[in-house]
Design a protein around this motif. Structure first.
Motif, short mmCIF file in Angstrom:
data_model
loop_
_atom_site.label_atom_id
_atom_site.label_comp_id
_atom_site.label_asym_id
_atom_site.label_seq_id
_atom_site.Cartn_x
_atom_site.Cartn_y
_atom_site.Cartn_z
N CYS A 82 10.69 16.64 12.80
CA CYS A 82 11.90 16.00 13.59
C CYS A 82 12.29 14.79 13.28
CB CYS A 82 11.40 16.11 15.10
SG CYS A 82 12.49 15.54 16.42
N ALA A 83 11.10 13.78 12.63
CA ALA A 83 11.54 12.47 12.51
C ALA A 83 12.37 12.38 11.23
CB ALA A 83 10.35 11.77 12.19
N LYS A 84 12.18 13.06 10.09
CA LYS A 84 12.60 13.37 8.97
C LYS A 84 14.32 13.65 9.07
CE LYS A 84 9.08 14.27 5.71
NZ LYS A 84 8.29 15.17 4.85
N LYS A 85 14.38 14.79 10.30
CA LYS A 85 15.58 15.21 10.52
C LYS A 85 16.55 13.97 11.16
CE LYS A 85 15.84 19.11 12.02
NZ LYS A 85 15.66 20.67 13.04
N THR A 86 16.03 13.39 12.13
CA THR A 86 16.72 12.49 12.94
C THR A 86 16.85 11.07 12.51
OG1 THR A 86 14.51 12.01 14.01
CG2 THR A 86 16.03 13.51 15.13
N LYS A 87 15.99 10.69 11.30
CA LYS A 87 15.75 9.71 10.45
C LYS A 87 15.64 8.32 11.47
CE LYS A 87 18.82 10.93 6.51
NZ LYS A 87 17.93 12.15 6.10
N ILE A 88 14.89 8.68 12.53
CA ILE A 88 14.62 7.50 13.32
C ILE A 88 13.95 6.29 12.61
CG2 ILE A 88 12.28 8.28 14.11
CD1 ILE A 88 13.16 7.65 16.91
#
Length: 194
Positions: free
Chosen positions: A32-38
């Motif tokens: 999820c973090a990779k996808k959203t680039k938070i």
């Protein structure tokens, strides 16, 4: 998010989720973090964190790379393992990186061993660090303190080295009460705020 709830329970609760559930939740949070680039900040990491859960890695014989080993909780009765981050002023010309100090301490009975050194937090949520100093305490009294493995020289060159030559954690989850990262070796770790 269900995976955050599982990870919070793993870090704080007495009724802990299964190791498989925690590993799955960590992998989902990382995806999820990779996808959203938070983008996190070093300031969010400042404080003291108790290591709760880790996965090892095992290298496969094929060219498949690193595969996660089974995850496991850190039994509190064996040792207290904590990491603490503190900020340092940013030097002139280094506005784009956040710097500080790290202390990794292990307490077994009356003995506390602490490794410490400089850190730099990069825009891609990577925290590079080096353990350059050691402190040994027995019953709360310091019995030894000093540089380790050429620590003084390594500390002076730390900020000029590329992250590829340093130990690091790639943080993919930073919440008020929990943090999670993948280490340079490929394993995952979960900490709960002290």
């Amino acid at each position: 998010m269900e995976n955050i709830s599982i990870l919070e329970q793993a870090a704080k609760s007495n009724s802990k989720p299964s190791s498989n559930a925690v590993v799955a939740a960590l992998l989902e949070a990382e995806k999820c973090a990779k996808k959203t680039k938070i983008r996190y900040s070093f300031e969010q990491l400042i404080g003291q964190w108790q290591l709760c859960f880790i996965t090892g890695t095992k290298k496969t014989r094929q060219k498949a790379g690193i595969v996660l080993g089974a995850g496991r909780y850190i039994p509190e009765w064996i040792a207290k393992i904590q990491i603490a981050y503190s900020a340092e002023p940013v030097a002139e010309g280094e506005e784009n990186r956040e710097t500080g100090r790290v202390e990794n301490s292990v307490q077994v009975g009356a003995i506390v061993l602490t490794l410490s050194g400089p850190t730099k937090f990069l825009p891609n949520n990577i925290l590079a660090f080096d353990f350059t100093r050691i402190t040994v305490k027995l019953l709360g009294k310091t019995v030894y303190q000093g540089f380790i493995r050429g620590g003084e020289a390594r500390e002076s060159e730390f900020f000029s080295l590329s992250v590829g030559k340093q130990a690091f954690f790639a943080y993919f989850l930073v919440e008020d009460g929990i943090i999670a990262a993948r280490g340079r070796g490929g394993g995952l770790a979960l900490w709960g705020r002290v």
